[in-house]
Structure formats: C-alpha cells, structure tokens
Scaffold this motif. Structure first.
Motif, PDB file in Angstrom:
ATOM      1  N   ALA A 254     -21.666   0.228 -27.685  1.00 40.68           N
ATOM      2  CA  ALA A 254     -21.017   1.532 -27.838  1.00 40.68           C
ATOM      3  C   ALA A 254     -19.909   1.644 -26.774  1.00 40.68           C
ATOM      4  CB  ALA A 254     -22.023   2.666 -27.692  1.00 40.68           C
ATOM      5  N   PRO A 255     -18.689   1.196 -27.089  1.00 42.90           N
ATOM      6  CA  PRO A 255     -17.592   1.261 -26.111  1.00 42.90           C
ATOM      7  C   PRO A 255     -17.100   2.690 -25.925  1.00 42.90           C
ATOM      8  CG  PRO A 255     -16.787   0.452 -28.211  1.00 42.90           C
ATOM      9  CD  PRO A 255     -18.281   0.581 -28.352  1.00 42.90           C
ATOM     10  N   PHE A 256     -16.473   2.946 -24.795  1.00 45.87           N
ATOM     11  CA  PHE A 256     -16.002   4.300 -24.508  1.00 45.87           C
ATOM     12  C   PHE A 256     -14.780   4.285 -23.598  1.00 45.87           C
ATOM     13  CE2 PHE A 256     -19.189   3.342 -21.233  1.00 45.87           C
ATOM     14  CZ  PHE A 256     -18.514   3.688 -20.067  1.00 45.87           C
ATOM     15  N   LEU A 257     -14.057   5.399 -23.637  1.00 42.05           N
ATOM     16  CA  LEU A 257     -12.989   5.704 -22.684  1.00 42.05           C
ATOM     17  C   LEU A 257     -13.385   6.983 -21.963  1.00 42.05           C
ATOM     18  CD1 LEU A 257      -9.884   5.145 -25.007  1.00 42.05           C
ATOM     19  CD2 LEU A 257     -10.721   3.572 -23.248  1.00 42.05           C
ATOM     20  N   ALA A 258     -12.994   7.114 -20.709  1.00 44.18           N
ATOM     21  CA  ALA A 258     -13.387   8.297 -19.955  1.00 44.18           C
ATOM     22  C   ALA A 258     -12.328   8.640 -18.918  1.00 44.18           C
ATOM     23  CB  ALA A 258     -14.740   8.081 -19.263  1.00 44.18           C
ATOM     24  N   ALA A 259     -12.350   9.891 -18.501  1.00 41.12           N
ATOM     25  CA  ALA A 259     -11.497  10.366 -17.410  1.00 41.12           C
ATOM     26  C   ALA A 259     -12.372  11.166 -16.459  1.00 41.12           C
ATOM     27  CB  ALA A 259     -10.354  11.219 -17.942  1.00 41.12           C
ATOM     28  N   SER A 260     -12.411  10.745 -15.205  1.00 42.57           N
ATOM     29  CA  SER A 260     -13.239  11.403 -14.198  1.00 42.57           C
ATOM     30  C   SER A 260     -12.355  12.013 -13.118  1.00 42.57           C
ATOM     31  CB  SER A 260     -14.211  10.410 -13.548  1.00 42.57           C
ATOM     32  OG  SER A 260     -15.050   9.817 -14.515  1.00 42.57           O
ATOM     33  N   GLY A 261     -12.825  13.086 -12.527  1.00 43.58           N
ATOM     34  CA  GLY A 261     -12.130  13.712 -11.411  1.00 43.58           C
ATOM     35  C   GLY A 261     -13.128  14.411 -10.520  1.00 43.58           C
ATOM     36  N   GLY A 262     -12.829  14.452  -9.228  1.00 44.31           N
ATOM     37  CA  GLY A 262     -13.764  15.097  -8.312  1.00 44.31           C
ATOM     38  C   GLY A 262     -13.273  15.027  -6.889  1.00 44.31           C
ATOM     39  N   LEU A 263     -14.220  15.133  -5.964  1.00 48.34           N
ATOM     40  CA  LEU A 263     -13.907  15.123  -4.535  1.00 48.34           C
ATOM     41  C   LEU A 263     -14.636  13.970  -3.861  1.00 48.34           C
ATOM     42  CD1 LEU A 263     -14.073  18.907  -3.535  1.00 48.34           C
ATOM     43  CD2 LEU A 263     -12.032  17.464  -3.631  1.00 48.34           C
ATOM     44  N   ALA A 264     -13.943  13.344  -2.909  1.00 51.45           N
ATOM     45  CA  ALA A 264     -14.531  12.315  -2.066  1.00 51.45           C
ATOM     46  C   ALA A 264     -14.652  12.872  -0.650  1.00 51.45           C
ATOM     47  CB  ALA A 264     -13.668  11.056  -2.066  1.00 51.45           C
ATOM     48  N   PHE A 265     -15.867  12.818  -0.090  1.00 55.54           N
ATOM     49  CA  PHE A 265     -16.132  13.341   1.257  1.00 55.54           C
ATOM     50  C   PHE A 265     -16.395  12.166   2.183  1.00 55.54           C
ATOM     51  CE2 PHE A 265     -17.654  16.231  -1.996  1.00 55.54           C
ATOM     52  CZ  PHE A 265     -17.068  17.444  -1.643  1.00 55.54           C
ATOM     53  N   ALA A 266     -15.576  12.018   3.217  1.00 61.38           N
ATOM     54  CA  ALA A 266     -15.702  10.876   4.113  1.00 61.38           C
ATOM     55  C   ALA A 266     -16.185  11.305   5.492  1.00 61.38           C
ATOM     56  CB  ALA A 266     -14.365  10.148   4.242  1.00 61.38           C
ATOM     57  N   SER A 267     -16.944  10.426   6.127  1.00 60.45           N
ATOM     58  CA  SER A 267     -17.375  10.679   7.500  1.00 60.45           C
ATOM     59  C   SER A 267     -16.189  10.478   8.444  1.00 60.45           C
ATOM     60  CB  SER A 267     -18.506   9.719   7.879  1.00 60.45           C
ATOM     61  OG  SER A 267     -18.026   8.378   7.865  1.00 60.45           O
ATOM     62  N   SER A 268     -16.307  10.985   9.652  1.00 56.69           N
ATOM     63  CA  SER A 268     -15.258  10.783  10.655  1.00 56.69           C
ATOM     64  C   SER A 268     -15.363   9.373  11.237  1.00 56.69           C
ATOM     65  CB  SER A 268     -15.389  11.812  11.779  1.00 56.69           C
ATOM     66  OG  SER A 268     -16.638  11.670  12.432  1.00 56.69           O
ATOM     67  N   THR A 269     -14.279   8.923  11.849  1.00 58.45           N
ATOM     68  CA  THR A 269     -14.251   7.624  12.518  1.00 58.45           C
ATOM     69  C   THR A 269     -13.864   7.857  13.970  1.00 58.45           C
ATOM     70  OG1 THR A 269     -13.478   6.667  10.426  1.00 58.45           O
ATOM     71  CG2 THR A 269     -13.386   5.249  12.368  1.00 58.45           C
ATOM     72  N   PRO A 270     -14.831   8.059  14.871  1.00 59.11           N
ATOM     73  CA  PRO A 270     -14.523   8.428  16.261  1.00 59.11           C
ATOM     74  C   PRO A 270     -13.629   7.424  16.980  1.00 59.11           C
ATOM     75  CG  PRO A 270     -16.853   8.782  15.791  1.00 59.11           C
ATOM     76  CD  PRO A 270     -16.289   8.045  14.622  1.00 59.11           C
ATOM     77  N   THR A 271     -13.681   6.162  16.581  1.00 62.23           N
ATOM     78  CA  THR A 271     -12.862   5.157  17.261  1.00 62.23           C
ATOM     79  C   THR A 271     -11.382   5.248  16.895  1.00 62.23           C
ATOM     80  OG1 THR A 271     -13.464   3.598  15.508  1.00 62.23           O
ATOM     81  CG2 THR A 271     -14.751   3.512  17.543  1.00 62.23           C
ATOM     82  N   ASP A 272     -11.050   6.049  15.886  1.00 59.80           N
ATOM     83  CA  ASP A 272      -9.648   6.222  15.494  1.00 59.80           C
ATOM     84  C   ASP A 272      -9.070   7.421  16.248  1.00 59.80           C
ATOM     85  OD1 ASP A 272      -7.174   6.537  14.311  1.00 59.80           O
ATOM     86  OD2 ASP A 272      -7.914   6.262  12.270  1.00 59.80           O
ATOM     87  N   THR A 273      -8.201   7.155  17.216  1.00 60.18           N
ATOM     88  CA  THR A 273      -7.577   8.212  18.024  1.00 60.18           C
ATOM     89  C   THR A 273      -6.098   8.397  17.664  1.00 60.18           C
ATOM     90  OG1 THR A 273      -7.076   6.592  19.768  1.00 60.18           O
ATOM     91  CG2 THR A 273      -9.158   7.807  19.940  1.00 60.18           C
ATOM     92  N   SER A 274      -5.709   7.917  16.490  1.00 57.50           N
ATOM     93  CA  SER A 274      -4.301   7.965  16.083  1.00 57.50           C
ATOM     94  C   SER A 274      -3.872   9.329  15.565  1.00 57.50           C
ATOM     95  CB  SER A 274      -4.040   6.927  14.990  1.00 57.50           C
ATOM     96  OG  SER A 274      -4.708   7.297  13.779  1.00 57.50           O
ATOM     97  N   GLY A 275      -4.844  10.180  15.237  1.00 61.55           N
ATOM     98  CA  GLY A 275      -4.548  11.444  14.586  1.00 61.55           C
ATOM     99  C   GLY A 275      -4.733  11.396  13.084  1.00 61.55           C
ATOM    100  N   TYR A 276      -5.007  10.200  12.539  1.00 63.40           N
ATOM    101  CA  TYR A 276      -5.246  10.075  11.098  1.00 63.40           C
ATOM    102  C   TYR A 276      -6.652  10.539  10.759  1.00 63.40           C
ATOM    103  CZ  TYR A 276      -6.477   8.028   6.622  1.00 63.40           C
ATOM    104  OH  TYR A 276      -6.933   7.841   5.334  1.00 63.40           O
ATOM    105  N   ASN A 277      -6.789  11.262   9.656  1.00 66.67           N
ATOM    106  CA  ASN A 277      -8.089  11.736   9.190  1.00 66.67           C
ATOM    107  C   ASN A 277      -8.097  11.701   7.673  1.00 66.67           C
ATOM    108  OD1 ASN A 277     -10.661  12.913   9.050  1.00 66.67           O
ATOM    109  ND2 ASN A 277      -9.798  14.983   9.008  1.00 66.67           N
ATOM    110  N   PHE A 278      -9.010  10.925   7.097  1.00 71.39           N
ATOM    111  CA  PHE A 278      -9.109  10.859   5.636  1.00 71.39           C
ATOM    112  C   PHE A 278      -9.514  12.208   5.064  1.00 71.39           C
ATOM    113  CE2 PHE A 278     -11.533  10.197   1.733  1.00 71.39           C
ATOM    114  CZ  PHE A 278     -10.653   9.432   0.990  1.00 71.39           C
ATOM    115  N   GLY A 279     -10.488  12.869   5.699  1.00 73.79           N
ATOM    116  CA  GLY A 279     -10.907  14.195   5.263  1.00 73.79           C
ATOM    117  C   GLY A 279     -11.615  14.177   3.924  1.00 73.79           C
ATOM    118  N   ASN A 280     -11.369  15.199   3.121  1.00 73.33           N
ATOM    119  CA  ASN A 280     -11.917  15.319   1.772  1.00 73.33           C
ATOM    120  C   ASN A 280     -10.775  15.181   0.783  1.00 73.33           C
ATOM    121  OD1 ASN A 280     -14.399  15.931   3.010  1.00 73.33           O
ATOM    122  ND2 ASN A 280     -13.915  18.111   3.024  1.00 73.33           N
TER     123      ASN A 280
END
Length: 231
Positions: free
Chosen positions: A130-156
C-alpha cells in the motif's frame, strides 16, 4: 452507442471495484485494509550536513512512534513524536581560523508533528503493498549546547517533511512501514558570525556578505511496525 454507454458505466465505478475487474475475489491482487486506527513504532536515520557550517543537528538515529486515524481510507491523518541525539559542529567566531570549527558534539532533538497521508491504492492493498504520499509539519525542540559560546542557538524550529513510502501488510492488522523524507527547517545565524575574530582581527568573519539565515534540507529514512485496531 452501446459501446459508449458501456465505457461510461465503467468510468462511473469506484476505482477499487474497477481495479478488480477480471479477477475472482479470492484471486484478486487487491485486499481490503482493516478499518480503524493504527499505532506504529518507528526508527530511522536523520541524515544531512547541518547547513553550510554544519552547526544544525544532523547525522544520527531517531526513534519514536505515530498514531494514525482512518488508516483504511484514501486520506488519513497521523500524529508522530520522534527523538534523537543528533550530531552538530560548533563554530567559534572569536578565535583564530585554525581553531574555528570544533566537534562534533551531541544535541538531542524531539520532533512533534501532524501528517496528512494520501494512500495511493485507497482502502486496499495491492499484493499486500500500500504505497503512499504524505506531507508532515510540526516543531522540533532541541536541547542547549553549553559548549557553544558563539551566540548561535537552534531553539525550537518549525519543519516540513514531504514523504514517500509504503506499507507492507503481513496480516490483516499487522504491517511494516517504510518511508523516505526530505526534512526542511530554517537556521538563524548570530550577528557574531559577521564580526572579525577577536584573536585574529585580520581574518574574515564566519559570514562574509550574504544572509544570516539558511533553509536546510536533510534526508530522513524510517521503518516501523504498525498495528491496526478498531477503537
């Protein structure tokens, strides 16, 4: 005129009935999918390069599950939650160029999504497929990376994931699911990436001209085992 009437009658038949013309019910390659809902345990690999600097999460295994409604119809709606400890690089814009890139380090990411799926063979299987096509959308929640002091933050991040896949029915209720996705999200780089390195002022900054945002695509393949039931 009689032939035209016959053709019109055939075109008016439901697609699933038309597909079985010429086959006795027991020998038809088409079988009804069990009506109801489905729970599926999923696992896969999230590929990609993390964008032009490699600081977006990518490149490791992701596990989770999904719940689908009306899984025996042409269209079905599903919700999914997945989690993985992905890899990423750290870019330090303040140091000399030779020490600018570090890692990879781990960053955990949780995906929560809703999906609209179109089942190509409708409420039936073809030789158990049973083949299919789909479209998904949502939110990705990432943990912080304390070793990164560049000011970059992936966030949500909001993400989109067009998908192609297939379900293979082992029994009336039990099936395997395999899918290939293209995951899209936008990374936002910090203003520090435009500043010359403090330890090497003559060197160029991380970003020389251009945008400080980037849409990144990553490949994501998954397999799972699903069970259909009537609530």
């Amino acid at each position: 005129m009689r032939n035209l009437f016959g053709i019109a009658l055939l075109l008016a038949l439901p697609a699933s009935a038309l597909a079985q013309v010429g086959h006795a019910p027991k020998t038809s390659p088409y079988r009804d999918i069990h009506k109801g809902h489905t729970l599926t345990a999923m696992g896969g690999y999230f590929k990609g390069d993390g964008g032009r600097f490699g600081i977006g999460p990518h490149g490791d295994y992701v596990f989770g599950g999904r719940y689908d409604i009306r899984s025996a119809s042409a269209f079905q709606i599903g919700i999914g939650v997945y989690h993985g400890n992905l890899n990423r690089l750290i870019v330090d814009p303040f140091v000399v160029l030779a020490n600018r890139v570090k890692g990879p380090v781990k960053q955990s990411v949780t995906f929560a999504e809703i999906a609209l799926q179109f089942n190509i063979t409708g409420g039936k299987t073809w030789h158990r497929f049973a083949p299919f096509l789909a479209a998904s959308g949502g939110l990705a929640f990432a943990s912080s990376t304390p070793t990164d002091t560049s000011g970059y933050n992936f966030g949500n991040k909001f993400f989109l994931a067009p998908t192609f896949g297939v379900r293979v029915f082992l029994t009336e209720r039990l099936h395997l699911r395999a899918e290939a996705r293209a995951n899209f999200w936008k990374l936002n780089y910090p203003d520090t990436f435009r500043q010359p390195p403090i330890e090497q002022p003559a060197a160029p900054p991380v970003i020389v001209g251009g945008s400080i945002t980037e849409w990144v695509s990553s490949r994501w393949v998954q397999v799972g085992l699903g069970y259909s039931f009537t609530p």
